[in-house]
Every structure is written in C-alpha cells, then in structure tokens.
Design a protein around this motif. Structure first.
Motif, PDB file in Angstrom:
ATOM      1  N   ASP A   1       0.821  -1.215   0.000  1.00 44.55           N
ATOM      2  CA  ASP A   1       0.000   0.000   0.000  1.00 44.55           C
ATOM      3  C   ASP A   1       0.851   1.259   0.000  1.00 44.55           C
ATOM      4  N   VAL A   2       0.529   2.203  -0.873  1.00 44.27           N
ATOM      5  CA  VAL A   2       1.211   3.497  -0.879  1.00 44.27           C
ATOM      6  C   VAL A   2       0.616   4.347   0.237  1.00 44.27           C
ATOM      7  N   LEU A   3       1.459   4.715   1.193  1.00 44.54           N
ATOM      8  CA  LEU A   3       1.002   5.511   2.338  1.00 44.54           C
ATOM      9  C   LEU A   3       1.136   7.000   2.073  1.00 44.54           C
ATOM     10  N   VAL A   4       2.238   7.406   1.435  1.00 44.22           N
ATOM     11  CA  VAL A   4       2.488   8.821   1.144  1.00 44.22           C
ATOM     12  C   VAL A   4       2.946   8.935  -0.308  1.00 44.22           C
ATOM     13  N   ASP A   5       2.345   9.873  -1.037  1.00 45.97           N
ATOM     14  CA  ASP A   5       2.632  10.064  -2.464  1.00 45.97           C
ATOM     15  C   ASP A   5       2.519  11.557  -2.759  1.00 45.97           C
ATOM     16  N   PHE A   6       3.604  12.155  -3.274  1.00 46.60           N
ATOM     17  CA  PHE A   6       3.515  13.562  -3.683  1.00 46.60           C
ATOM     18  C   PHE A   6       4.571  13.863  -4.733  1.00 46.60           C
ATOM     19  N   HIS A   7       4.340  14.928  -5.479  1.00 46.20           N
ATOM     20  CA  HIS A   7       5.345  15.426  -6.422  1.00 46.20           C
ATOM     21  C   HIS A   7       5.470  16.929  -6.222  1.00 46.20           C
ATOM     22  N   THR A   8       6.538  17.497  -6.795  1.00 47.09           N
ATOM     23  CA  THR A   8       6.843  18.907  -6.560  1.00 47.09           C
ATOM     24  C   THR A   8       6.601  19.790  -7.779  1.00 47.09           C
ATOM     25  N   LEU A   9       5.895  19.279  -8.792  1.00 46.64           N
ATOM     26  CA  LEU A   9       5.638  20.078  -9.980  1.00 46.64           C
ATOM     27  C   LEU A   9       4.670  21.219  -9.683  1.00 46.64           C
ATOM     28  N   GLU A  10       3.802  20.993  -8.721  1.00 46.09           N
ATOM     29  CA  GLU A  10       2.825  21.991  -8.270  1.00 46.09           C
ATOM     30  C   GLU A  10       2.966  22.103  -6.765  1.00 46.09           C
ATOM     31  N   PRO A  11       2.253  23.058  -6.129  1.00 47.70           N
ATOM     32  CA  PRO A  11       2.292  23.104  -4.663  1.00 47.70           C
ATOM     33  C   PRO A  11       1.967  21.724  -4.067  1.00 47.70           C
ATOM     34  N   LEU A  12       2.633  21.410  -2.993  1.00 46.85           N
ATOM     35  CA  LEU A  12       2.572  20.081  -2.393  1.00 46.85           C
ATOM     36  C   LEU A  12       1.162  19.689  -1.967  1.00 46.85           C
ATOM     37  N   GLU A  13       0.729  18.501  -2.374  1.00 52.67           N
ATOM     38  CA  GLU A  13      -0.554  17.933  -1.964  1.00 52.67           C
ATOM     39  C   GLU A  13      -0.379  16.435  -1.768  1.00 52.67           C
ATOM     40  N   PRO A  14       0.157  16.007  -0.611  1.00 51.89           N
ATOM     41  CA  PRO A  14       0.357  14.579  -0.396  1.00 51.89           C
ATOM     42  C   PRO A  14      -0.952  13.794  -0.446  1.00 51.89           C
ATOM     43  N   THR A  15      -0.881  12.605  -1.062  1.00 54.70           N
ATOM     44  CA  THR A  15      -2.012  11.690  -1.101  1.00 54.70           C
ATOM     45  C   THR A  15      -1.523  10.339  -0.579  1.00 54.70           C
ATOM     46  N   GLY A  16      -2.343   9.311  -0.713  1.00 53.72           N
ATOM     47  CA  GLY A  16      -2.010   7.981  -0.225  1.00 53.72           C
ATOM     48  C   GLY A  16      -2.901   7.607   0.934  1.00 53.72           C
ATOM     49  N   ARG A  17      -2.683   6.427   1.487  1.00 53.77           N
ATOM     50  CA  ARG A  17      -3.521   5.946   2.598  1.00 53.77           C
ATOM     51  C   ARG A  17      -3.276   6.702   3.902  1.00 53.77           C
ATOM     52  N   ALA A  18      -2.089   7.287   4.059  1.00 52.68           N
ATOM     53  CA  ALA A  18      -1.746   8.041   5.277  1.00 52.68           C
ATOM     54  C   ALA A  18      -0.931   9.266   4.885  1.00 52.68           C
ATOM     55  N   PRO A  19      -1.541  10.232   4.168  1.00 49.14           N
ATOM     56  CA  PRO A  19      -0.772  11.345   3.596  1.00 49.14           C
ATOM     57  C   PRO A  19      -0.061  12.227   4.617  1.00 49.14           C
ATOM     58  N   LYS A  20      -0.482  12.198   5.866  1.00 48.02           N
ATOM     59  CA  LYS A  20       0.145  13.025   6.901  1.00 48.02           C
ATOM     60  C   LYS A  20       1.213  12.273   7.703  1.00 48.02           C
ATOM     61  N   LEU A  21       1.450  11.013   7.362  1.00 53.85           N
ATOM     62  CA  LEU A  21       2.345  10.153   8.128  1.00 53.85           C
ATOM     63  C   LEU A  21       3.735  10.754   8.313  1.00 53.85           C
ATOM     64  N   LEU A  22       4.263  11.412   7.288  1.00 48.29           N
ATOM     65  CA  LEU A  22       5.626  11.944   7.351  1.00 48.29           C
ATOM     66  C   LEU A  22       5.683  13.444   7.632  1.00 48.29           C
ATOM     67  N   ASP A  23       4.562  14.031   8.042  1.00 47.37           N
ATOM     68  CA  ASP A  23       4.513  15.480   8.273  1.00 47.37           C
ATOM     69  C   ASP A  23       5.620  15.967   9.202  1.00 47.37           C
ATOM     70  N   ALA A  24       5.886  15.248  10.290  1.00 44.16           N
ATOM     71  CA  ALA A  24       6.898  15.702  11.260  1.00 44.16           C
ATOM     72  C   ALA A  24       8.285  15.769  10.622  1.00 44.16           C
ATOM     73  N   ALA A  25       8.568  14.896   9.665  1.00 43.23           N
ATOM     74  CA  ALA A  25       9.861  14.925   8.972  1.00 43.23           C
ATOM     75  C   ALA A  25       9.852  15.910   7.816  1.00 43.23           C
ATOM     76  N   MET A  26       8.685  16.138   7.207  1.00 44.91           N
ATOM     77  CA  MET A  26       8.589  16.988   6.021  1.00 44.91           C
ATOM     78  C   MET A  26       8.596  18.472   6.350  1.00 44.91           C
ATOM     79  N   GLN A  27       7.844  18.872   7.366  1.00 43.93           N
ATOM     80  CA  GLN A  27       7.672  20.304   7.645  1.00 43.93           C
ATOM     81  C   GLN A  27       8.965  21.053   7.935  1.00 43.93           C
TER      82      GLN A  27
END
Length: 195
Positions: free
Chosen positions: A121-147
């Motif tokens: 299962d894809v939990l987090v999926d995003f690209h940087t071509l446009e403003p960030l909009e993570p998708t997947g089964r748990a799109p906020k899972l990596l927020d603490a590392a991403m922000q």
C-alpha cells in the motif's frame, strides 16, 4: 551520520538529469530486481564498464530501463537511469510486499516525485511540480519529517528537500559503483498496459 561520509544522496544533488531510485528494506539486490520485473536472463553481476559495453545507447531506455543495484545498511536500492518503473503502482506494490519501500524520481522539469509504501500500500505520495498535496492511505504520516524541510501542503517545495526527506526520515544512501566494481544489474521488462 558517520563522519566523512557526507549525505546519503549527495551524488544526486549533482548533474543527473533524470533518474528513479527504488529502495526496499531487508531485500537482497536480486530479489529487488525480481520484484521490479527484471528479465531473469539479464540479471548478472557487472561492472559499470561492462554494463555500458553491453547495453550501449539502450542504457537509458525508458521503456525497458537498465537497473543497477546496491545495498547500504538494511536498505537495498535500484537505480533506473532512464525509466520510471519504480513509481508504477504495480511495481511499488510488489517491491513493498512484506517490507517498506520508497520510490524517488527526478527529472529536468524540474520536479521530484516521492512515494512511500508498506505491505503493498502506498502511504504517502507527492510530487513537486505543483504546490505540495500529499495523497495515499496516510498522507500526513511523514509530516513531522517533512515540515522542517519546507515540505508543507499547499506550498512549493524547496529544491532538493525531497532528497533530504529520504535521507533524514529513512537514512537512505546510494553510493554509485566505481568503474571496476561489480553490482547486480538487469533490465526491466516493459510495463504492461493498464487495464
């Protein structure tokens, strides 16, 4: 991080115009190539020189990409120099069966594409071509590392921040082979058409 080793993905901060890296935890190089759909007859230990001699101009083929692998710690990586098979949902699902997997793609648009999958299962999926909009089964899972890296939903991503995420959150590293160093390599079959 070990002193003197640098960051794990420093090579890819240089002039590498397109690539896809696929990482799998606790999977051997041959198993990773198998999961990615490598032609079994193509899987072999090769030096970079032998790889270039054997594949020539097709080394950068996007339909049947040639893949070089390596292992660092508990992660094994596969480097496609021309293709994007690692981002395909079917490939990433197979790679992540029973383990964690990360797929990371870069091209000269410029853009990065990042996917994190576990157990198919894809939990987090995003690209940087446009403003960030993570998708997947748990799109906020990596927020603490991403922000802290500026990877914030609705905002453009700072350049190379996706590489820093892969390094910081997962400890991912790739050390390209020396010309005379053998690595497991193979070419992937073309992806079947989506049904």
């Amino acid at each position: 991080m070990s002193a003197g080793r640098g960051r794990g993905l420093d090579f890819f901060r240089g002039d590498v115009p397109i690539y896809t890296l696929t990482f799998a935890k606790d999977v051997s190089p041959v198993e990773l190539l198998t999961r990615m759909g490598a032609d079994p007859d193509s899987v072999a230990l090769r030096t970079y020189r032998a790889l270039a001699d054997e594949y020539g101009d097709t080394l950068l083929d996007e339909d049947e990409p040639v893949v070089t692998t390596g292992t660092d710690g508990e992660w094994t990586w596969a480097w496609e120099q021309g293709g994007m098979h690692g981002l395909d949902a079917r490939i990433l699902s197979a790679v992540s069966q029973g383990t964690d997997a990360v797929a990371l793609h870069y091209n000269e648009k410029p853009m990065y594409w990042f996917k994190y999958a576990v157990g198919g299962d894809v939990l987090v999926d995003f690209h940087t071509l446009e403003p960030l909009e993570p998708t997947g089964r748990a799109p906020k899972l990596l927020d603490a590392a991403m922000q802290p890296l500026g990877l914030v939903p609705g905002q453009p991503a700072p350049f190379h921040s996706v590489l820093a995420l892969a390094e910081n959150a997962f400890g991912l590293r790739v050390r390209p082979a020396r010309d005379d160093e053998e690595r497991w390599t193979g070419n992937l079959f073309a992806l079947p058409e989506q049904a």
